[in-house]
Design a protein around this motif. Structure first.
Motif, PDB file in Angstrom:
ATOM      1  N   LEU A 446       0.818  -1.212   0.000  1.00  0.00           N
ATOM      2  CA  LEU A 446       0.000   0.000   0.000  1.00  0.00           C
ATOM      3  C   LEU A 446       0.856   1.268   0.000  1.00  0.00           C
ATOM      4  CD1 LEU A 446      -2.794  -1.083   2.484  1.00  0.00           C
ATOM      5  CD2 LEU A 446      -3.149  -0.431   0.097  1.00  0.00           C
ATOM      6  N   GLU A 447       1.879   1.303   0.838  1.00  0.00           N
ATOM      7  CA  GLU A 447       2.760   2.469   0.874  1.00  0.00           C
ATOM      8  C   GLU A 447       3.432   2.657  -0.483  1.00  0.00           C
ATOM      9  OE1 GLU A 447       4.698   5.710   2.984  1.00  0.00           O
ATOM     10  OE2 GLU A 447       3.014   4.416   3.519  1.00  0.00           O
ATOM     11  N   GLY A 448       3.898   1.550  -1.049  1.00  0.00           N
ATOM     12  CA  GLY A 448       4.517   1.623  -2.365  1.00  0.00           C
ATOM     13  C   GLY A 448       3.546   2.093  -3.427  1.00  0.00           C
ATOM     14  N   ALA A 449       2.288   1.634  -3.363  1.00  0.00           N
ATOM     15  CA  ALA A 449       1.284   2.071  -4.329  1.00  0.00           C
ATOM     16  C   ALA A 449       1.029   3.568  -4.211  1.00  0.00           C
ATOM     17  CB  ALA A 449      -0.010   1.297  -4.128  1.00  0.00           C
ATOM     18  N   ALA A 450       1.055   4.092  -2.986  1.00  0.00           N
ATOM     19  CA  ALA A 450       0.880   5.534  -2.792  1.00  0.00           C
ATOM     20  C   ALA A 450       2.048   6.307  -3.392  1.00  0.00           C
ATOM     21  CB  ALA A 450       0.721   5.843  -1.307  1.00  0.00           C
ATOM     22  N   VAL A 451       3.265   5.803  -3.207  1.00  0.00           N
ATOM     23  CA  VAL A 451       4.451   6.451  -3.786  1.00  0.00           C
ATOM     24  C   VAL A 451       4.360   6.462  -5.307  1.00  0.00           C
ATOM     25  CG1 VAL A 451       6.940   6.199  -4.121  1.00  0.00           C
ATOM     26  CG2 VAL A 451       5.963   5.975  -1.828  1.00  0.00           C
ATOM     27  N   VAL A 452       4.025   5.328  -5.901  1.00  0.00           N
ATOM     28  CA  VAL A 452       3.917   5.242  -7.358  1.00  0.00           C
ATOM     29  C   VAL A 452       2.811   6.165  -7.873  1.00  0.00           C
ATOM     30  CG1 VAL A 452       3.332   3.697  -9.277  1.00  0.00           C
ATOM     31  CG2 VAL A 452       4.866   2.904  -7.464  1.00  0.00           C
ATOM     32  N   THR A 453       1.675   6.186  -7.174  1.00  0.00           N
ATOM     33  CA  THR A 453       0.560   7.038  -7.594  1.00  0.00           C
ATOM     34  C   THR A 453       0.946   8.509  -7.549  1.00  0.00           C
ATOM     35  OG1 THR A 453      -1.048   5.411  -6.806  1.00  0.00           O
ATOM     36  CG2 THR A 453      -1.828   7.664  -7.085  1.00  0.00           C
ATOM     37  N   ARG A 454       1.646   8.908  -6.494  1.00  0.00           N
ATOM     38  CA  ARG A 454       2.053  10.311  -6.377  1.00  0.00           C
ATOM     39  C   ARG A 454       3.054  10.679  -7.473  1.00  0.00           C
ATOM     40  NH1 ARG A 454       5.253  13.957  -3.162  1.00  0.00           N
ATOM     41  NH2 ARG A 454       3.973  15.699  -2.452  1.00  0.00           N
ATOM     42  N   ALA A 455       3.956   9.771  -7.809  1.00  0.00           N
ATOM     43  CA  ALA A 455       4.899  10.032  -8.893  1.00  0.00           C
ATOM     44  C   ALA A 455       4.158  10.232 -10.212  1.00  0.00           C
ATOM     45  CB  ALA A 455       5.898   8.884  -8.998  1.00  0.00           C
ATOM     46  N   HIS A 456       3.120   9.420 -10.437  1.00  0.00           N
ATOM     47  CA  HIS A 456       2.333   9.576 -11.659  1.00  0.00           C
ATOM     48  C   HIS A 456       1.597  10.914 -11.662  1.00  0.00           C
ATOM     49  CE1 HIS A 456       2.837   5.905 -13.929  1.00  0.00           C
ATOM     50  NE2 HIS A 456       2.741   5.189 -12.819  1.00  0.00           N
ATOM     51  N   GLN A 457       1.127  11.348 -10.497  1.00  0.00           N
ATOM     52  CA  GLN A 457       0.472  12.655 -10.421  1.00  0.00           C
ATOM     53  C   GLN A 457       1.429  13.759 -10.857  1.00  0.00           C
ATOM     54  OE1 GLN A 457      -0.792  12.832  -6.329  1.00  0.00           O
ATOM     55  NE2 GLN A 457      -2.820  11.984  -6.767  1.00  0.00           N
ATOM     56  N   LEU A 458       2.631  13.721 -10.332  1.00  0.00           N
ATOM     57  CA  LEU A 458       3.625  14.734 -10.691  1.00  0.00           C
ATOM     58  C   LEU A 458       3.937  14.700 -12.191  1.00  0.00           C
ATOM     59  CD1 LEU A 458       5.997  14.308  -7.631  1.00  0.00           C
ATOM     60  CD2 LEU A 458       4.776  16.405  -8.236  1.00  0.00           C
ATOM     61  N   ARG A 459       4.050  13.517 -12.735  1.00  0.00           N
ATOM     62  CA  ARG A 459       4.372  13.414 -14.152  1.00  0.00           C
ATOM     63  C   ARG A 459       3.247  13.980 -15.018  1.00  0.00           C
ATOM     64  NH1 ARG A 459       6.375   7.808 -16.862  1.00  0.00           N
ATOM     65  NH2 ARG A 459       4.189   7.227 -16.595  1.00  0.00           N
ATOM     66  N   THR A 460       1.994  13.751 -14.594  1.00  0.00           N
ATOM     67  CA  THR A 460       0.887  14.302 -15.377  1.00  0.00           C
ATOM     68  C   THR A 460       0.822  15.819 -15.288  1.00  0.00           C
ATOM     69  OG1 THR A 460      -0.673  14.024 -13.528  1.00  0.00           O
ATOM     70  CG2 THR A 460      -0.497  12.211 -15.105  1.00  0.00           C
ATOM     71  N   PHE A 461       1.455  16.392 -14.257  1.00  0.00           N
ATOM     72  CA  PHE A 461       1.537  17.845 -14.143  1.00  0.00           C
ATOM     73  C   PHE A 461       2.703  18.422 -14.940  1.00  0.00           C
ATOM     74  CE2 PHE A 461      -0.528  17.453  -9.699  1.00  0.00           C
ATOM     75  CZ  PHE A 461      -1.772  17.404 -10.282  1.00  0.00           C
ATOM     76  N   GLY A 462       3.416  17.563 -15.643  1.00  0.00           N
ATOM     77  CA  GLY A 462       4.511  18.031 -16.474  1.00  0.00           C
ATOM     78  C   GLY A 462       5.864  18.041 -15.803  1.00  0.00           C
ATOM     79  N   PRO A 464       9.268  16.525 -14.961  1.00  0.00           N
ATOM     80  CA  PRO A 464      10.109  15.410 -15.431  1.00  0.00           C
ATOM     81  C   PRO A 464      10.680  14.641 -14.246  1.00  0.00           C
ATOM     82  CG  PRO A 464      11.287  17.488 -15.645  1.00  0.00           C
ATOM     83  CD  PRO A 464       9.900  17.843 -15.193  1.00  0.00           C
ATOM     84  N   LEU A 465      10.424  13.342 -14.213  1.00  0.00           N
ATOM     85  CA  LEU A 465      10.858  12.519 -13.087  1.00  0.00           C
ATOM     86  C   LEU A 465      11.802  11.427 -13.566  1.00  0.00           C
ATOM     87  CD1 LEU A 465       7.475  11.999 -11.204  1.00  0.00           C
ATOM     88  CD2 LEU A 465       9.313  13.552 -10.566  1.00  0.00           C
ATOM     89  N   PRO A 466      12.829  11.123 -12.775  1.00  0.00           N
ATOM     90  CA  PRO A 466      13.718  10.013 -13.125  1.00  0.00           C
ATOM     91  C   PRO A 466      13.032   8.681 -12.840  1.00  0.00           C
ATOM     92  CG  PRO A 466      14.326  10.912 -11.000  1.00  0.00           C
ATOM     93  CD  PRO A 466      13.244  11.801 -11.534  1.00  0.00           C
ATOM     94  N   PRO A 467      13.488   7.593 -13.446  1.00  0.00           N
ATOM     95  CA  PRO A 467      12.846   6.290 -13.222  1.00  0.00           C
ATOM     96  C   PRO A 467      12.771   5.882 -11.761  1.00  0.00           C
ATOM     97  CG  PRO A 467      14.319   6.176 -15.112  1.00  0.00           C
ATOM     98  CD  PRO A 467      14.539   7.519 -14.478  1.00  0.00           C
ATOM     99  N   HIS A 468      13.789   6.246 -10.955  1.00  0.00           N
ATOM    100  CA  HIS A 468      13.771   5.780  -9.563  1.00  0.00           C
ATOM    101  C   HIS A 468      12.663   6.424  -8.745  1.00  0.00           C
ATOM    102  CE1 HIS A 468      16.497   9.363  -9.092  1.00  0.00           C
ATOM    103  NE2 HIS A 468      15.728   9.526  -8.028  1.00  0.00           N
ATOM    104  N   ALA A 469      12.023   7.480  -9.276  1.00  0.00           N
ATOM    105  CA  ALA A 469      10.909   8.097  -8.551  1.00  0.00           C
ATOM    106  C   ALA A 469       9.719   7.158  -8.450  1.00  0.00           C
ATOM    107  CB  ALA A 469      10.499   9.403  -9.227  1.00  0.00           C
ATOM    108  N   PHE A 470       9.667   6.151  -9.327  1.00  0.00           N
ATOM    109  CA  PHE A 470       8.556   5.208  -9.344  1.00  0.00           C
ATOM    110  C   PHE A 470       8.895   3.909  -8.624  1.00  0.00           C
ATOM    111  CE2 PHE A 470       8.075   8.062 -12.874  1.00  0.00           C
ATOM    112  CZ  PHE A 470       6.718   8.328 -12.929  1.00  0.00           C
ATOM    113  N   VAL A 471      10.022   3.893  -7.932  1.00  0.00           N
ATOM    114  CA  VAL A 471      10.488   2.676  -7.262  1.00  0.00           C
ATOM    115  C   VAL A 471      10.344   2.840  -5.759  1.00  0.00           C
ATOM    116  CG1 VAL A 471      12.454   1.170  -6.832  1.00  0.00           C
ATOM    117  CG2 VAL A 471      12.103   2.134  -9.111  1.00  0.00           C
TER     118      VAL A 471
END
Length: 478
Positions: A446-462, A464-471
């Motif tokens: 669950l914690e990991g899913a929240a981290v991944v979801t938040r990274a996707h939110q930032l990416r949709t706002f434009g 630029p995130l490195p790959p490790h932001a989704f890990v």
């Protein structure tokens, strides 16, 4: 030090509690939209259910395959430990060849006032399911229907989900009223609510599965849910959850992104400290990769041609069970099996003469359901099926008990989620078998899913995130 960066905006914190449908927590008295599913034969046992309940999550006792006295002992223990809590439940599995046993199991669940019941392998609601759903229905002062028991329906097909999203069939309600098993008030109120409060969409999971991808399944079930609400005018919609293939944070985040109200895990929890299966079986699952699974005949629906997904690596169960299915298809009775093939079966698979297996099988069904023996007396193909099913049913028990000398025959229900979990946890604290508690598994997913979801939110706002932001790497969580 990192170079100075201009702040272009902020995104608020995202907590695991905020994933999924917020009404799930309110309805079931839990903090997180997460369920530990009903692993059969008591693998999801009382320790696992209690641990999840005490951590403000939900789990279902795996009652499928348990004898009724064992089920009643488990219910007694859970009621004593968790009495008054709404966040625990028990599985009721469909037994089409033993309808009396299904009714007896429902009797126990109702008598012990089990607050949550997950029904599985049903093609449509039966009288046992409707009794569980409708018993204790009442109306509050505002005219709302209040349930004593919440029913979860685990499904993988739209045509199966549809009747669980509808009110109970009128003919079943009339029958139960005539039997005195429901009151007139319960029957009246049952017509106003769906059979299931929650529908779990089961994708590529361990055990019974259609091997369908969650990406294709879930949106269609959500649309069906919306149609049901419009058709029947429900005050609140049926919640729809996701199961199957959920073994790492990215897959859990994807399920929530698709619109799942909650997630349900299964295969990964077999590796939990609290799982009531053998250390040998846990070690086999811990060594599985994504493709180390196979389909094999199901013991409970052998004659219907149904399959279950099992672990392939480290066990010969799948090919041996498939061989038995082919023998059943080719021959009309045990006596038709060629002598050479029969000898090989007795040596390699049963490790005993088939006549001896039949004697043991007769003893079992004489106590459990004598009608099976009556049928076998006039139907030699059914007699053959009962003998061949002996191996299938014992193979799962050998895995649970860690039967010495039968490791090659272990039937371990498992989906690709186990391989994903093993890859994700490699080198982390969750790679240690002693650290794999069911609660730590849930919290990290669950914690990991929240981290991944938040990274996707930032990416949709434009941003630029490195790959490790989704890990997200597993860590001990409180």
């Amino acid at each position: 030090m990192e170079p100075d960066c201009a702040v272009i905006g902020t995104v608020p914190a995202l907590y695991p509690e905020w994933l999924g449908d917020r009404s799930f927590g309110e309805a079931h008295g839990v903090r997180f939209p997460y369920v530990a599913g009903e692993m059969a034969s008591g693998i999801a046992g009382t320790r696992l259910v209690a641990a999840m309940a005490q951590a403000e999550m939900l789990a279902f006792l795996g009652a499928a395959g348990l004898e009724l006295p064992a089920l009643e002992r488990a219910l007694h223990d859970l009621a004593a430990a968790l009495g008054g809590r709404p966040n625990w439940g028990v599985n009721l599995i469909h037994t089409p060849f033993e309808p009396a046993r299904e009714e007896q199991a429902a009797d126990l669940l109702i008598r012990y006032r089990v607050p949550r019941i997950s029904v599985s392998a049903f093609a449509e609601p039966t009288s046992a399911v409707v009794r569980c759903a409708a018993t204790g229905l009442r109306e509050d002062r505002a005219g709302r229907v209040v349930r004593r028991t919440a029913v979860f329906a685990k499904v993988s097909r739209l045509e199966v989900a549809e009747p669980f999203m509808a009110p109970a069939p009128e003919q079943l309600l009339r029958l139960l009223l005539e039997r005195g098993e429901l009151t007139p008030e319960e029957v009246r109120l049952a017509a106003r609510v769906p059979v299931a409060t929650d529908v779990t969409v089961e994708a590529d999971s361990g055990g019974h599965t259609d091997n369908r991808p969650l990406l294709a399944l879930l949106p269609s079930f959500l649309a069906l849910r919306d149609d049901a609400r419009r058709t029947f005018g429900y005050a609140a919609p049926v919640r729809v959850g996701a199961a199957g293939g959920l073994g790492d944070p990215a897959s859990v985040a994807a399920a929530f992104a698709l619109g799942a109200g909650y997630v349900l895990t299964g295969s990964v929890n077999q590796m939990a400290v609290e799982a009531d299966t053998s250390d040998e079986a846990k070690a086999l699952i811990a060594g599985a990769d994504l493709a180390d699974v196979a389909m094999a005949p199901a013991a409970d629906m052998f004659e219907l041609g149904m399959n279950v997904q099992v672990l392939r690596r480290g066990t010969l169960f799948a090919p041996r069970a498939g061989r038995l299915r082919e023998i059943y298809r080719r021959h009309g009775c045990l006596e038709e099996i060629p002598e050479e093939e029969r000898t090989a079966l007795e040596r390699d698979v049963f490790q005993a003469p088939l006549d001896e297996i039949w004697t043991s099988t007769q003893e079992y069904w004489r106590h459990r359901d004598p009608a099976q023996l009556d049928r076998a007396a006039t139907d030699p193909k059914h007699r053959m099926a009962l003998v061949l099913r002996w191996y299938l049913s014992h193979a799962s028990r050998w895995a649970v008990s860690g039967q010495a000398g039968r490791r090659a025959d272990y039937q371990v229900w498992c989906g690709p989620a186990a391989g994903a979990f093993n890859r994700w946890t490699a080198g982390s604290f969750l790679a240690d078998p002693g650290s794999r508690t069911v609660v730590q598994i849930a919290r990290n997913l669950l914690e990991g899913a929240a981290v991944v979801t938040r990274a996707h939110q930032l990416r949709t706002f434009g941003v630029p995130l490195p790959p490790h932001a989704f890990v997200f790497r597993p860590r001990p969580l409180l």
